[in-house]
Scaffold this motif. Structure first.
Motif, PDB file in Angstrom:
ATOM      1  N   VAL A   1       0.824  -1.216   0.000  1.00 25.11           N
ATOM      2  CA  VAL A   1       0.000   0.000   0.000  1.00 25.11           C
ATOM      3  C   VAL A   1       0.851   1.257   0.000  1.00 25.11           C
ATOM      4  O   VAL A   1       1.983   1.273   0.501  1.00 25.11           O
ATOM      5  CB  VAL A   1      -0.942   0.032   1.229  1.00 25.11           C
ATOM      6  CG1 VAL A   1      -1.874  -1.153   1.234  1.00 25.11           C
ATOM      7  CG2 VAL A   1      -0.148   0.120   2.533  1.00 25.11           C
ATOM      8  N   GLY A   2       0.269   2.325  -0.571  1.00 24.45           N
ATOM      9  CA  GLY A   2       0.894   3.636  -0.477  1.00 24.45           C
ATOM     10  C   GLY A   2       0.956   4.079   0.970  1.00 24.45           C
ATOM     11  O   GLY A   2      -0.051   4.041   1.680  1.00 24.45           O
ATOM     12  N   GLY A   3       2.144   4.522   1.401  1.00 24.92           N
ATOM     13  CA  GLY A   3       2.321   4.845   2.810  1.00 24.92           C
ATOM     14  C   GLY A   3       2.708   6.278   3.074  1.00 24.92           C
ATOM     15  O   GLY A   3       3.262   6.585   4.134  1.00 24.92           O
ATOM     16  N   THR A   4       2.426   7.180   2.123  1.00 23.60           N
ATOM     17  CA  THR A   4       2.755   8.585   2.322  1.00 23.60           C
ATOM     18  C   THR A   4       1.485   9.426   2.314  1.00 23.60           C
ATOM     19  O   THR A   4       0.438   8.994   1.847  1.00 23.60           O
ATOM     20  CB  THR A   4       3.693   9.094   1.208  1.00 23.60           C
ATOM     21  OG1 THR A   4       3.011   9.021  -0.055  1.00 23.60           O
ATOM     22  CG2 THR A   4       4.963   8.258   1.133  1.00 23.60           C
ATOM     23  N   GLY A   5       1.592  10.652   2.833  1.00 28.80           N
ATOM     24  CA  GLY A   5       0.447  11.555   2.833  1.00 28.80           C
ATOM     25  C   GLY A   5      -0.685  11.032   3.703  1.00 28.80           C
ATOM     26  O   GLY A   5      -0.474  10.325   4.690  1.00 28.80           O
ATOM     27  N   THR A   6      -1.915  11.390   3.325  1.00 28.02           N
ATOM     28  CA  THR A   6      -3.093  10.894   4.037  1.00 28.02           C
ATOM     29  C   THR A   6      -3.345   9.458   3.614  1.00 28.02           C
ATOM     30  O   THR A   6      -3.782   9.201   2.501  1.00 28.02           O
ATOM     31  CB  THR A   6      -4.324  11.763   3.726  1.00 28.02           C
ATOM     32  OG1 THR A   6      -4.081  13.098   4.170  1.00 28.02           O
ATOM     33  CG2 THR A   6      -5.566  11.217   4.431  1.00 28.02           C
ATOM     34  N   SER A   7      -3.055   8.512   4.497  1.00 21.50           N
ATOM     35  CA  SER A   7      -3.162   7.102   4.143  1.00 21.50           C
ATOM     36  C   SER A   7      -3.749   6.294   5.287  1.00 21.50           C
ATOM     37  O   SER A   7      -3.053   5.939   6.238  1.00 21.50           O
ATOM     38  CB  SER A   7      -1.788   6.531   3.764  1.00 21.50           C
ATOM     39  OG  SER A   7      -1.878   5.137   3.519  1.00 21.50           O
ATOM     40  N   GLY A   8      -5.050   5.981   5.171  1.00 17.87           N
ATOM     41  CA  GLY A   8      -5.657   5.036   6.102  1.00 17.87           C
ATOM     42  C   GLY A   8      -5.168   3.628   5.847  1.00 17.87           C
ATOM     43  O   GLY A   8      -5.246   2.763   6.728  1.00 17.87           O
ATOM     44  N   LEU A   9      -4.646   3.384   4.651  1.00 20.56           N
ATOM     45  CA  LEU A   9      -4.052   2.077   4.330  1.00 20.56           C
ATOM     46  C   LEU A   9      -2.900   1.772   5.278  1.00 20.56           C
ATOM     47  O   LEU A   9      -2.690   0.624   5.679  1.00 20.56           O
ATOM     48  CB  LEU A   9      -3.537   2.085   2.889  1.00 20.56           C
ATOM     49  CG  LEU A   9      -4.548   2.355   1.774  1.00 20.56           C
ATOM     50  CD1 LEU A   9      -3.833   2.592   0.455  1.00 20.56           C
ATOM     51  CD2 LEU A   9      -5.532   1.205   1.649  1.00 20.56           C
ATOM     52  N   ARG A  10      -2.148   2.802   5.622  1.00 17.43           N
ATOM     53  CA  ARG A  10      -0.993   2.635   6.505  1.00 17.43           C
ATOM     54  C   ARG A  10      -1.416   2.147   7.880  1.00 17.43           C
ATOM     55  O   ARG A  10      -0.652   1.456   8.567  1.00 17.43           O
ATOM     56  CB  ARG A  10      -0.270   3.985   6.604  1.00 17.43           C
ATOM     57  CG  ARG A  10       1.086   3.938   7.277  1.00 17.43           C
ATOM     58  CD  ARG A  10       1.833   5.258   7.125  1.00 17.43           C
ATOM     59  NE  ARG A  10       1.098   6.373   7.702  1.00 17.43           N
ATOM     60  CZ  ARG A  10       0.770   7.473   7.031  1.00 17.43           C
ATOM     61  NH1 ARG A  10       1.096   7.609   5.759  1.00 17.43           N
ATOM     62  NH2 ARG A  10       0.109   8.448   7.627  1.00 17.43           N
ATOM     63  N   GLU A  11      -2.655   2.472   8.300  1.00 16.00           N
ATOM     64  CA  GLU A  11      -3.153   2.038   9.602  1.00 16.00           C
ATOM     65  C   GLU A  11      -3.645   0.597   9.572  1.00 16.00           C
ATOM     66  O   GLU A  11      -3.740  -0.056  10.608  1.00 16.00           O
ATOM     67  CB  GLU A  11      -4.270   2.974  10.057  1.00 16.00           C
ATOM     68  CG  GLU A  11      -3.774   4.394  10.265  1.00 16.00           C
ATOM     69  CD  GLU A  11      -4.889   5.402  10.505  1.00 16.00           C
ATOM     70  OE1 GLU A  11      -5.959   4.999  11.001  1.00 16.00           O
ATOM     71  OE2 GLU A  11      -4.681   6.590  10.196  1.00 16.00           O
ATOM     72  N   GLN A  12      -3.950   0.099   8.390  1.00 15.09           N
ATOM     73  CA  GLN A  12      -4.417  -1.277   8.259  1.00 15.09           C
ATOM     74  C   GLN A  12      -3.258  -2.263   8.148  1.00 15.09           C
ATOM     75  O   GLN A  12      -3.278  -3.331   8.764  1.00 15.09           O
ATOM     76  CB  GLN A  12      -5.301  -1.405   7.014  1.00 15.09           C
ATOM     77  CG  GLN A  12      -6.571  -0.584   7.055  1.00 15.09           C
ATOM     78  CD  GLN A  12      -7.417  -0.804   5.825  1.00 15.09           C
ATOM     79  OE1 GLN A  12      -7.825  -1.932   5.520  1.00 15.09           O
ATOM     80  NE2 GLN A  12      -7.684   0.253   5.087  1.00 15.09           N
ATOM     81  N   ILE A  13      -2.275  -1.920   7.347  1.00 20.35           N
ATOM     82  CA  ILE A  13      -1.173  -2.842   7.040  1.00 20.35           C
ATOM     83  C   ILE A  13      -0.007  -2.642   7.996  1.00 20.35           C
ATOM     84  O   ILE A  13       0.580  -1.556   8.061  1.00 20.35           O
ATOM     85  CB  ILE A  13      -0.697  -2.642   5.591  1.00 20.35           C
ATOM     86  CG1 ILE A  13      -1.815  -2.987   4.608  1.00 20.35           C
ATOM     87  CG2 ILE A  13       0.550  -3.476   5.304  1.00 20.35           C
ATOM     88  CD1 ILE A  13      -2.284  -4.423   4.676  1.00 20.35           C
ATOM     89  N   MET A  14       0.337  -3.698   8.719  1.00 22.71           N
ATOM     90  CA  MET A  14       1.510  -3.681   9.586  1.00 22.71           C
ATOM     91  C   MET A  14       2.728  -4.117   8.759  1.00 22.71           C
ATOM     92  O   MET A  14       2.783  -5.263   8.292  1.00 22.71           O
ATOM     93  CB  MET A  14       1.317  -4.627  10.769  1.00 22.71           C
ATOM     94  CG  MET A  14       0.204  -4.228  11.722  1.00 22.71           C
ATOM     95  SD  MET A  14       0.551  -2.677  12.626  1.00 22.71           S
ATOM     96  CE  MET A  14      -0.378  -1.480  11.661  1.00 22.71           C
ATOM     97  N   PRO A  15       3.724  -3.229   8.569  1.00 27.83           N
ATOM     98  CA  PRO A  15       4.844  -3.538   7.673  1.00 27.83           C
ATOM     99  C   PRO A  15       5.975  -4.329   8.324  1.00 27.83           C
ATOM    100  O   PRO A  15       6.964  -4.654   7.654  1.00 27.83           O
ATOM    101  CB  PRO A  15       5.321  -2.151   7.252  1.00 27.83           C
ATOM    102  CG  PRO A  15       5.051  -1.294   8.455  1.00 27.83           C
ATOM    103  CD  PRO A  15       3.768  -1.834   9.056  1.00 27.83           C
ATOM    104  N   SER A  16       5.844  -4.648   9.613  1.00 23.04           N
ATOM    105  CA  SER A  16       6.892  -5.400  10.317  1.00 23.04           C
ATOM    106  C   SER A  16       6.323  -5.924  11.629  1.00 23.04           C
ATOM    107  O   SER A  16       5.163  -5.655  11.971  1.00 23.04           O
ATOM    108  CB  SER A  16       8.109  -4.503  10.588  1.00 23.04           C
ATOM    109  OG  SER A  16       7.742  -3.413  11.414  1.00 23.04           O
ATOM    110  N   GLY A  17       7.141  -6.667  12.368  1.00 25.67           N
ATOM    111  CA  GLY A  17       6.734  -7.147  13.676  1.00 25.67           C
ATOM    112  C   GLY A  17       5.886  -8.405  13.630  1.00 25.67           C
ATOM    113  O   GLY A  17       5.670  -8.989  12.562  1.00 25.67           O
ATOM    114  N   PRO A  18       5.352  -8.825  14.769  1.00 26.09           N
ATOM    115  CA  PRO A  18       4.598 -10.082  14.845  1.00 26.09           C
ATOM    116  C   PRO A  18       3.295 -10.070  14.044  1.00 26.09           C
ATOM    117  O   PRO A  18       2.775 -11.129  13.703  1.00 26.09           O
ATOM    118  CB  PRO A  18       4.313 -10.234  16.346  1.00 26.09           C
ATOM    119  CG  PRO A  18       4.418  -8.847  16.908  1.00 26.09           C
ATOM    120  CD  PRO A  18       5.462  -8.163  16.088  1.00 26.09           C
ATOM    121  N   ASN A  19       2.747  -8.886  13.756  1.00 26.68           N
ATOM    122  CA  ASN A  19       1.505  -8.780  12.984  1.00 26.68           C
ATOM    123  C   ASN A  19       1.752  -8.365  11.537  1.00 26.68           C
ATOM    124  O   ASN A  19       0.847  -7.903  10.850  1.00 26.68           O
ATOM    125  CB  ASN A  19       0.560  -7.772  13.649  1.00 26.68           C
ATOM    126  CG  ASN A  19       0.184  -8.184  15.061  1.00 26.68           C
ATOM    127  OD1 ASN A  19      -0.187  -9.334  15.298  1.00 26.68           O
ATOM    128  ND2 ASN A  19       0.288  -7.261  15.996  1.00 26.68           N
TER     129      ASN A  19
END
Length: 422
Positions: free
Chosen positions: A335-353
């Motif tokens: 997902v696009g992760g810059t600017g206004t991005s609710g996608l960034r709140e859905q997708i965990m890019p690292s860690g256990p999740n």
């Protein structure tokens, strides 16, 4: 409680995420024992002016008239510059708001006592504002996106004025992500009124366990994808803000490592011709499957099932229900992760999740990197997908979204408390 619900699109006419949201949340509220009366647009007069859905939701679609010849008289040069098509759109919108608000005030509300008025985005905000003034009821404005964000630097002053007036009139403002809350704050919306409730998905419907491997293979065969090839999937409006052109530009880099990869792009929008030319110019005819159409939900679910990775390189995305759908179907998502991005709140890019990757949607090489990370190790991709579905079940269900929404509505009604939302 009884809720007057203004929304521009409602089943069976669903044009995007707003229609899906309205359908799901009103259904949940009705199931919880509350009475929802919807006031929506009657496209071309093709629907009944009143009907009650099997779930009990009452829907009003008053017929409107074409006022496009006189609408510019009230709005001057600003609206004339939009052109004939846009003038007709704004004419329909104004008629819809005034006529539905009038029907509520002088017909429906004379028979039913309402507790709260709800409107979604600028498209139905005027109707909500009129109804609030006439009925003296609390008014909740749901903001799913802003003109500033949608236009990417070329906003309509008329629409922005409507948004701000509706925000000032509202008793509460509900938005779909913390990214949107921050955007609203930067645009001087009244921050003390703003609350965040994430959108959601029906995880029982979007469940890969419902389907067999054979069904997945059949969809891939229809698209011309073999067992040893990778399928990348994008669905959405074909516009610069959604980033399908940047995704096509990422394909040459991806093909160097994954020579059998194929990209399936599904949607409608102003970039259709540009995408065709881009595919031809880069010699990608055998690797990019362009489908300019709106596919039904049943087919959309199958496309997620068939994909190896789902990509949404949006430059502006307040939430993005399609991302939640892909996660529920256990697909790794980029997902696009810059600017206004609710996608960034859905997708965990690292860690256990960890369930996908954030990329710079302006950079095709970064998009290629994120997609490659999902394609390189199929076992890792399966783990990412399973983590995504777990996250959906924990945070992104319509039951939870409706419960949280109802609590906010009830907080505005004297004599109610949160126990009523259980």
């Amino acid at each position: 409680m009884r809720i007057a619900y203004f929304v521009w699109e409602f089943p069976p006419k669903i044009l995007g995420g707003l229609g899906t949201y309205a359908m799901e949340v009103t259904d949940q509220l009705q199931r919880m024992g509350h009475d929802v009366v919807v006031f929506t647009l009657n496209y071309e007069g093709e629907f009944k002016t009143r009907e009650v859905f099997p779930n009990g939701v009452e829907v009003h679609r008053p017929k409107i008239t074409d006022c496009s010849t006189v609408t510019p008289l009230f709005f001057g040069e600003g609206i004339r510059k939009w052109g004939a098509g846009a003038i007709r759109f704004f004419s329909d919108l104004l008629c819809y708001n005034v006529i539905t608000a009038t029907k509520l005030v002088h017909s429906v509300a004379e028979k039913k006592k309402f507790d709260v008025i709800v409107a979604h985005d600028w498209l139905s905000a005027i109707g909500g504002m009129i109804a609030k003034r006439e009925l003296g009821l609390p008014y909740v404005l749901h903001i799913h996106s802003t003109e500033h964000g949608r236009s990417q630097g070329k906003p309509s002053g008329v629409i922005q004025d409507i948004e701000m007036a509706a925000a000032e009139e509202a008793d509460l403002i509900v938005t779909v992500s913390y990214a949107m809350r921050d955007e609203l704050g930067g645009l001087d919306f009244p921050g003390e009124k703003v609350r965040v409730i994430w959108n959601a998905v029906d995880a029982s419907k979007y469940d890969p366990a419902r389907f067999s491997d054979g069904e997945r293979v059949e969809v891939r065969r229809r698209l011309g994808v073999e067992d040893d090839e990778q399928l990348i999937f994008f669905i959405g409006r074909l516009s610069t803000v959604k980033g399908p052109d940047a995704l096509v530009r990422a394909m040459p880099t991806l093909l160097r490592e994954f020579p059998g990869a194929k990209l399936n792009i599904v949607g409608l929008g102003e970039q259709q011709r540009d995408l065709e030319m881009l595919v031809k110019r880069q010699g990608l005819d055998e690797h990019v499957i362009l489908e300019y159409k709106f596919i039904p939900e049943s087919e959309r679910i199958l496309r997620y099932l068939a994909a190896d990775v789902v990509v949404f390189p949006s430059k502006y995305e307040p939430f993005g229900i399609v991302c939640t759908e892909a996660m529920a179907m256990e697909r790794p998502v980029v997902v696009g992760g810059t600017g206004t991005s609710g996608l960034r709140e859905q997708i965990m890019p690292s860690g256990p999740n960890h369930c996908g990757f954030h990329i710079n949607p302006h950079d095709p090489s970064d998009i290629a990197w994120g997609v490659g990370e999902c394609l390189r190790d199929p076992e890792r991709a399966r783990e990412l997908g399973k983590n995504g579905r777990k996250r959906v079940l924990q945070y992104f269900t319509w039951e939870q979204a409706a419960k949280d929404t109802l609590e906010l509505y009830l907080s505005l009604v004297p004599g109610n408390d949160k126990k009523d939302a259980e």
